[in-house]
Design a protein around this motif. Structure first.
Motif, short mmCIF file in Angstrom:
data_model
loop_
_atom_site.label_atom_id
_atom_site.label_comp_id
_atom_site.label_asym_id
_atom_site.label_seq_id
_atom_site.Cartn_x
_atom_site.Cartn_y
_atom_site.Cartn_z
N PHE A 191 -11.71 5.30 -0.01
CA PHE A 191 -11.15 4.93 1.30
C PHE A 191 -12.05 5.61 2.34
CE2 PHE A 191 -9.42 5.34 5.48
CZ PHE A 191 -8.97 3.80 5.68
N TRP A 196 -6.78 14.05 7.80
CA TRP A 196 -5.45 14.15 8.09
C TRP A 196 -4.75 15.54 7.56
CZ3 TRP A 196 -3.64 14.43 3.25
CH2 TRP A 196 -4.34 13.82 2.12
N ASN A 242 0.61 -1.20 0.11
CA ASN A 242 0.10 -0.08 0.19
C ASN A 242 0.93 1.25 -0.08
OD1 ASN A 242 -2.80 0.86 0.09
ND2 ASN A 242 -2.00 2.09 1.66
N GLU A 252 -8.23 5.12 -4.44
CA GLU A 252 -8.82 5.69 -3.27
C GLU A 252 -9.45 7.10 -3.47
OE1 GLU A 252 -6.38 5.45 0.24
OE2 GLU A 252 -5.58 3.64 -0.25
N HIS A 309 -12.34 9.31 9.63
CA HIS A 309 -12.13 9.73 8.27
C HIS A 309 -13.52 9.30 7.57
CE1 HIS A 309 -10.50 8.88 4.05
NE2 HIS A 309 -9.43 9.35 4.52
C1 GLA Z 1 -3.94 6.60 2.27
C2 GLA Z 1 -4.07 5.18 2.69
C3 GLA Z 1 -5.26 4.71 3.09
C4 GLA Z 1 -5.64 5.59 4.18
C5 GLA Z 1 -5.88 6.72 3.62
C6 GLA Z 1 -6.56 7.98 4.26
O1 GLA Z 1 -4.34 6.80 1.17
O2 GLA Z 1 -3.81 4.33 1.73
O3 GLA Z 1 -5.01 3.48 4.06
O4 GLA Z 1 -5.07 5.75 5.18
O5 GLA Z 1 -4.80 7.49 3.05
O6 GLA Z 1 -6.98 9.30 3.63
#
Ligand code: GLA
Ligand code: ZN
Length: 680
Positions: free
Chosen positions: A353, A323, A155, A315, A366
């Motif tokens: 996501f 964040w 990831n 995503e 989130h």
């Molecule tokens: C990233 C990660 C996810 C999640 C999102 C939150 O893109 O891949 O696991 O933490 O951020 O915005």
């Protein structure tokens, strides 16, 4: 233009996202509800297992995927397909405890403690062995499952490791690159300067914070090596899956304007390009339309990595992220606009996501399709559901591609080298922004550029812009010359062609590598302006008279030996009267040189001229409207996005709006944030 479906199992576009049922295994009622709601929202895909290592293997060697198998089967029976992740983005405590080499070292060489995520050493043999076992077992169990669409590798791969294993690998990588000849490296890095000479490859460290970090060639090679190292890790995971029988396509989720690794290198080792799109909407420093153009630029960058197939928006956030410095909710209608922008630019997926919010820990606030309230009547859920229906309505665009004739060059090592060069002003170098501004100017004329590298195939393009192409890779000078000679329109700016791939200055005048001849000029000085400094250029009309003035910001070059036509001259400062914008007739094409930084809107005449020379029709769009086109063999789909809250009218539009069923003849009215998909 052929249709290239990414997945044969799903008929249209993909809609879905990261789903973490492992957090709810003791709540079958919730897992049941999730599926019910997903179906209601038109969700046909989920990504599973991204951070599931500790559930897959709670103690060393004790691996079981029974929970996952049940979930995948269940989803499949309900018409929902799985993108299955390898769980290497985060590690269980037992693993770091037993194999500390899995934990990355920071730029002082200090080993991290256990925790967080995305922080493994890509070269640790012990970690790789655990990954090998995990990934093989995953593939043995799930490869060929009818509900499995593709493999998601780890990831968001990112970051650098400065451990001893990586240090050794770096030395080996350098030895390979410089033919095991330390003198070649010394020459390339110009190490006689400040007595930085090396006697052997094993003397070379990564650029530690408290060590050697101002040999620019070393810094650049370290970034190239780190790209190689992450790619090597990704390839290791892919090879492991393949050897254990996986045949489904692979992807890994890339990130916006990502700086750590060169995606132009990584792209060749993965089947499908995907990226994570997190816009910062409704902010107080730019308009929605301006921010969305940055999104479009990113989409274009990812689309152009593999132009012959759609990409995936892997995503995005339903509602909001948690964040950013300020985590503001997307206003009504924005969800659709952001999602449709991805489809418009060539994505075949809208994924989020996340499907359901985690109840605890750092991402509990989130955005998600399903909120803690647990109902299907939230504003966000309803917008997601509406989008699901819209995606189904336009499903015929799946597999269509774009055929853009304009491109902008965006090389990663050029970005790195510009930022690391001790010159100009670190406050205003702004390479990324410079590329985006050029992109935006074409977009305002209804023309979408691709974002490419200097090493890619250019044969599809009629216009190429290479702003601030400071680093010239081998052969690129000749490639530009050929492109222009054969009728191309090529635009370049100040700070182009200064160094070769090793960062050694080109001797004999800039732009180097034969480009002075192509542009019909040489650049002798690049001057950095303070923000308050004022200079202007005056644009010269067809009759050779000054017509209007344009402000200069940040940088102005003093040109000499100019044989090209002069399109603008400086008005003031010590460069007064000297050429500032030029056009050189070279072979069958034109080479434009813009020697100073201006607002692109102020020099729109140049864009219009290039488009006219290239025979590309264009229409100025209303402020805040984006147009993107996808093509199939028989049809074209023009997406119009109103990125403002005001109603607007787009001229010269004809066709059927797939989203409303309306026939449009002549002009298209769009409400605030409205999207139209016009089939011709
Ligand atoms: C990233 C990660 C996810 C999640 C999102 C939150 O893109 O891949 O696991 O933490 O951020 O915005
Ligand atoms: Zn390491």
């Amino acid at each position: 233009m052929e249709r290239k479906k990414l997945f044969t199992k799903v008929a249209g576009l993909l809609h879905g996202g990261d789903y973490n049922p492992e957090q709810w295994l003791d709540r079958p009622d919730i897992l049941r509800k999730d599926i019910e709601y997903m179906k209601e929202a038109g969700i046909n895909t989920v990504t599973l297992g991204v951070f599931s290592w500790a559930v897959h293997e709670p103690t060393e060697g004790n691996i079981s995927f029974d929970w996952l198998a049940e979930i995948i089967d269940n989803l499949y029976e309900n018409g929902i397909y799985t993108v299955l992740a390898t769980p290497t983005g985060a590690r269980p405590a037992w693993l770091d405890e037993k194999y500390p080499s899995a934990m990355r070292c920071d730029d002082m060489g200090v080993r991290n403690r256990h925790g967080v995520r995305h922080n493994h050493c890509m070269q640790s043999p012990e970690f790789r062995e655990k990954v090998r076992i995990m990934d093989s077992k995953l593939a043995e169990r799930f490869a060929g499952h009818p509900g499995l669409l593709m493999w998601h590798i780890s990831n968001e791969l990112g970051g650098y490791c400065y451990c001893d294993t990586c240090r050794k690998k770096f030395q080996e990588w350098l030895a390979d690159r410089y033919d095991h000849d330390i003198e070649k490296l010394n020459k390339a890095w110009w190490t006689t300067f400040w007595s930085h000479k090396f006697n052997s490859f094993d003397q070379i460290d990564p650029p530690y914070k408290n060590g050697e970090n101002c040999v620019l060639g070393l810094n650049l090679d370290w970034k190239r090596f780190s790209t190689w190292s992450a790619t090597d890790f990704m390839r290791f995971e892919i090879d492991t899956l393949r050897s254990a029988g996986a045949t489904e396509p692979t992807t890994t989720n890339f990130m916006e304007m990502f700086y750590d690794y060169d995606y132009h290198y990584m792209k060749d080792f993965i089947d499908v390009i995907s990226w994570d799109n997190y816009p910062e909407m409704h902010n107080n420093w730019q308009t929605d339309a301006e921010h969305l153009l940055e999104r479009s630029f990113n989409h274009a960058l990812f689309r152009s990595l593999k132009k012959d197939q759609p990409f995936m928006m892997m995503e995005s956030a339903p509602g909001l992220v948690n964040w950013r410095p300020y985590n503001k909710y997307r206003r009504p209608g924005m969800h659709k606009l952001i999602s449709m922008q991805a489809i418009a630019t060539g994505s075949d997926t809208v994924q989020y996501f996340q499907i359901r919010k985690s109840r605890g820990s750092s991402e509990q606030w989130h955005g998600a399709v399903i909120d803690h309230i647990g109902t299907n009547d939230t504003r966000v859920f309803k917008e997601v559901k509406k989008l699901g229906a819209d995606l189904a309505t336009i499903s015929e665009v799946a597999g269509t591609l774009s055929d853009n004739k304009v491109a902008i060059i965006f090389d990663w090592d050029n970005r790195w080298a510009i930022d690391d060069a001790w010159c100009l002003s670190n406050e205003t170098k702004n390479f990324d922004k410079t590329c985006m501004n050029i992109y935006n100017e074409f977009m305002s004329l209804g023309i979408e550029p691709d974002i490419i590298s200097s090493d890619m195939d250019w044969s599809d393009y009629k216009i190429i812009c290479a702003p601030m192409l400071y680093v010239l890779h081998d052969g690129v000078g000749e490639k530009i010359a050929d492109f222009v000679r054969n009728g191309g329109q090529f635009m370049s700016t100040y700070f182009t062609g200064y160094v070769n791939k090793d960062l050694l200055a080109n001797l004999g005048g800039f732009p180097g590598d034969g480009l002075s001849e192509v542009f019909g000029l040489r650049s002798e000085e690049i001057d950095t302006l303070y923000p308050e400094d004022v200079n202007k250029i005056s644009i010269i009309d067809k009759a050779g008279k000054p017509s209007y003035s344009v402000a200069v910001h940040d940088y102005q070059e003093l040109l000499r030996d100019v044989t090209a036509d002069v399109l603008a001259r400086y008005e003031g400062d010590y460069v007064a009267g000297k050429p500032a914008i030029t056009r050189n007739n070279y072979g069958d094409g034109h080479a434009y040189y813009v020697a100073c930084r201006t607002n692109q809107k102020d020099i729109e005449f140049l864009y219009r001229e290039m488009l006219e020379h290239a025979g590309i029709a264009y229409t100025k769009l209303p402020e805040g409207v984006e147009k993107h086109t996808r093509l199939s063999d028989d049809n074209s789909y023009d997406f119009y996005l109103n990125c403002t809250t005001d109603e607007t009218v787009v001229p010269k539009v004809t066709g059927t709006n797939l989203l409303t069923g309306d026939n449009v003849t002549g002009s298209l009215s769009l409400n605030g944030y409205e999207v139209a998909v016009i089939k011709r």
